[in-house]
Design a protein around this motif. Structure first.
Motif, mmCIF file in Angstrom:
data_model
loop_
_atom_site.group_PDB
_atom_site.id
_atom_site.type_symbol
_atom_site.label_atom_id
_atom_site.label_comp_id
_atom_site.label_asym_id
_atom_site.label_seq_id
_atom_site.Cartn_x
_atom_site.Cartn_y
_atom_site.Cartn_z
ATOM 1 N N ALA A 225 -7.179 -5.456 -44.479
ATOM 2 C CA ALA A 225 -6.229 -5.151 -43.405
ATOM 3 C C ALA A 225 -5.242 -6.305 -43.216
ATOM 4 C CB ALA A 225 -6.978 -4.877 -42.100
ATOM 5 N N LEU A 226 -5.733 -7.527 -43.256
ATOM 6 C CA LEU A 226 -4.842 -8.685 -43.118
ATOM 7 C C LEU A 226 -3.908 -8.786 -44.324
ATOM 8 C CD1 LEU A 226 -7.388 -11.261 -41.693
ATOM 9 C CD2 LEU A 226 -5.402 -10.318 -40.493
ATOM 10 N N LYS A 227 -4.446 -8.533 -45.494
ATOM 11 C CA LYS A 227 -3.624 -8.588 -46.715
ATOM 12 C C LYS A 227 -2.500 -7.552 -46.638
ATOM 13 C CE LYS A 227 -5.835 -8.978 -50.626
ATOM 14 N NZ LYS A 227 -6.551 -8.693 -51.874
ATOM 15 N N LYS A 228 -2.858 -6.335 -46.220
ATOM 16 C CA LYS A 228 -1.860 -5.252 -46.124
ATOM 17 C C LYS A 228 -0.765 -5.620 -45.124
ATOM 18 C CE LYS A 228 -1.632 -0.292 -45.230
ATOM 19 N NZ LYS A 228 -2.410 0.889 -44.871
ATOM 20 N N ARG A 229 -1.152 -6.250 -44.033
ATOM 21 C CA ARG A 229 -0.190 -6.605 -42.982
ATOM 22 C C ARG A 229 0.721 -7.759 -43.386
ATOM 23 N NH1 ARG A 229 3.241 -8.324 -40.304
ATOM 24 N NH2 ARG A 229 3.407 -8.469 -38.060
ATOM 25 N N PHE A 230 0.191 -8.752 -44.093
ATOM 26 C CA PHE A 230 0.952 -9.975 -44.317
ATOM 27 C C PHE A 230 1.408 -10.198 -45.751
ATOM 28 C CE2 PHE A 230 -1.437 -10.901 -40.437
ATOM 29 C CZ PHE A 230 -0.379 -11.239 -39.602
ATOM 30 N N GLN A 231 1.021 -9.337 -46.658
ATOM 31 C CA GLN A 231 1.423 -9.535 -48.035
ATOM 32 C C GLN A 231 2.918 -9.252 -48.193
ATOM 33 O OE1 GLN A 231 -0.758 -7.228 -50.934
ATOM 34 N NE2 GLN A 231 -1.378 -9.117 -51.920
ATOM 35 N N ARG A 232 3.562 -10.097 -48.979
ATOM 36 C CA ARG A 232 5.013 -9.967 -49.169
ATOM 37 C C ARG A 232 5.344 -8.849 -50.093
ATOM 38 N NH1 ARG A 232 4.464 -15.816 -50.345
ATOM 39 N NH2 ARG A 232 4.073 -16.637 -48.326
ATOM 40 N N ILE B 72 -14.423 -8.974 -33.069
ATOM 41 C CA ILE B 72 -15.510 -9.212 -34.025
ATOM 42 C C ILE B 72 -16.563 -8.109 -33.923
ATOM 43 C CG2 ILE B 72 -17.383 -10.778 -34.674
ATOM 44 C CD1 ILE B 72 -15.572 -13.070 -33.645
ATOM 45 N N GLU B 73 -16.932 -7.741 -32.708
ATOM 46 C CA GLU B 73 -17.929 -6.683 -32.521
ATOM 47 C C GLU B 73 -17.453 -5.369 -33.116
ATOM 48 O OE1 GLU B 73 -19.074 -6.464 -28.400
ATOM 49 O OE2 GLU B 73 -19.441 -8.628 -28.329
ATOM 50 N N ALA B 74 -16.188 -5.042 -32.925
ATOM 51 C CA ALA B 74 -15.649 -3.791 -33.466
ATOM 52 C C ALA B 74 -15.658 -3.817 -34.992
ATOM 53 C CB ALA B 74 -14.234 -3.561 -32.944
ATOM 54 N N MET B 75 -15.308 -4.963 -35.584
ATOM 55 C CA MET B 75 -15.324 -5.064 -37.047
ATOM 56 C C MET B 75 -16.745 -4.936 -37.570
ATOM 57 S SD MET B 75 -12.427 -7.865 -38.133
ATOM 58 C CE MET B 75 -13.135 -9.232 -37.275
ATOM 59 N N ARG B 76 -17.688 -5.632 -36.948
ATOM 60 C CA ARG B 76 -19.084 -5.561 -37.388
ATOM 61 C C ARG B 76 -19.665 -4.165 -37.208
ATOM 62 N NH1 ARG B 76 -21.439 -11.340 -35.241
ATOM 63 N NH2 ARG B 76 -20.779 -12.517 -37.061
ATOM 64 N N ALA B 77 -19.224 -3.473 -36.155
ATOM 65 C CA ALA B 77 -19.737 -2.128 -35.879
ATOM 66 C C ALA B 77 -19.312 -1.137 -36.958
ATOM 67 C CB ALA B 77 -19.259 -1.659 -34.504
ATOM 68 N N SER B 78 -18.287 -1.489 -37.736
ATOM 69 C CA SER B 78 -17.842 -0.573 -38.795
ATOM 70 C C SER B 78 -18.807 -0.555 -39.973
ATOM 71 C CB SER B 78 -16.431 -0.951 -39.256
ATOM 72 O OG SER B 78 -16.427 -2.177 -39.956
ATOM 73 N N GLY B 79 -19.809 -1.434 -39.946
ATOM 74 C CA GLY B 79 -20.862 -1.397 -40.953
ATOM 75 C C GLY B 79 -20.713 -2.440 -42.041
ATOM 76 N N PRO B 80 -21.629 -2.393 -43.019
ATOM 77 C CA PRO B 80 -21.591 -3.369 -44.110
ATOM 78 C C PRO B 80 -20.244 -3.355 -44.831
ATOM 79 C CG PRO B 80 -23.623 -2.090 -44.182
ATOM 80 C CD PRO B 80 -22.745 -1.453 -43.151
ATOM 81 N N GLY B 81 -19.815 -4.534 -45.216
ATOM 82 C CA GLY B 81 -18.529 -4.668 -45.892
ATOM 83 C C GLY B 81 -17.373 -4.890 -44.940
ATOM 84 N N TRP B 82 -17.684 -5.151 -43.671
ATOM 85 C CA TRP B 82 -16.612 -5.302 -42.686
ATOM 86 C C TRP B 82 -15.715 -6.491 -42.992
ATOM 87 C CZ3 TRP B 82 -16.186 -9.680 -39.685
ATOM 88 C CH2 TRP B 82 -17.324 -10.496 -39.571
ATOM 89 N N GLN B 83 -16.260 -7.558 -43.604
ATOM 90 C CA GLN B 83 -15.420 -8.712 -43.929
ATOM 91 C C GLN B 83 -14.376 -8.331 -44.981
ATOM 92 O OE1 GLN B 83 -18.852 -8.811 -44.089
ATOM 93 N NE2 GLN B 83 -19.615 -10.751 -43.300
ATOM 94 N N ILE B 84 -14.785 -7.527 -45.948
ATOM 95 C CA ILE B 84 -13.857 -7.085 -46.989
ATOM 96 C C ILE B 84 -12.758 -6.221 -46.378
ATOM 97 C CG2 ILE B 84 -13.655 -5.665 -49.075
ATOM 98 C CD1 ILE B 84 -16.592 -6.535 -49.691
ATOM 99 N N ARG B 85 -13.156 -5.309 -45.484
ATOM 100 C CA ARG B 85 -12.157 -4.450 -44.843
ATOM 101 C C ARG B 85 -11.214 -5.265 -43.962
ATOM 102 N NH1 ARG B 85 -16.705 -1.382 -44.753
ATOM 103 N NH2 ARG B 85 -17.217 -1.848 -42.595
ATOM 104 N N ALA B 86 -11.717 -6.283 -43.271
ATOM 105 C CA ALA B 86 -10.856 -7.147 -42.464
ATOM 106 C C ALA B 86 -9.873 -7.889 -43.361
ATOM 107 C CB ALA B 86 -11.704 -8.130 -41.654
ATOM 108 N N ASN B 87 -10.356 -8.383 -44.501
ATOM 109 C CA ASN B 87 -9.483 -9.070 -45.449
ATOM 110 C C ASN B 87 -8.395 -8.128 -45.959
ATOM 111 O OD1 ASN B 87 -8.950 -11.460 -47.273
ATOM 112 N ND2 ASN B 87 -9.310 -9.859 -48.795
#
Length: 86
Positions: free
Chosen positions: A79-86, A62-77
């Motif tokens: 990354a997860l989408k890219k990894r798990f999307q069919r 969580i700290e590493a994601m937040r440290a990436s700056g504003p919009g980190w939730q979108i970037r996390a989403n």
């Protein structure tokens, strides 16, 4: 509500109402207000709205994601989408 309905507006109260200016009238939207009612409030609906969940992650992740700056939730989403999307 009856108290409000029973109030009679006096001439002095009309003096408190600001005059409509040309600038106000230029911003006005003509119509009967139905299109505003139909439009509703808030953001437009989207085809695939996001859903809120509870997810437990390690604190350092969580700290590493937040440290990436504003919009980190979108970037996390993304990354997860890219990894798990069919």
């Amino acid at each position: 509500m009856a108290k409000v309905d029973a109030h009679a507006i006096t001439a002095e109260e009309y003096d408190e109402i600001p005059e409509l200016t040309d600038a106000m009238m230029a911003r006005a939207v003509s119509g009967d207000g139905l299109n505003l009612l139909k439009r509703g409030r808030g953001r437009p609906r989207i085809d695939q709205p996001k859903r809120q969940i509870t997810l437990r992650l390690d604190a350092d992740v969580i700290e590493a994601m937040r440290a990436s700056g504003p919009g980190w939730q979108i970037r996390a989403n993304e990354a997860l989408k890219k990894r798990f999307q069919r």
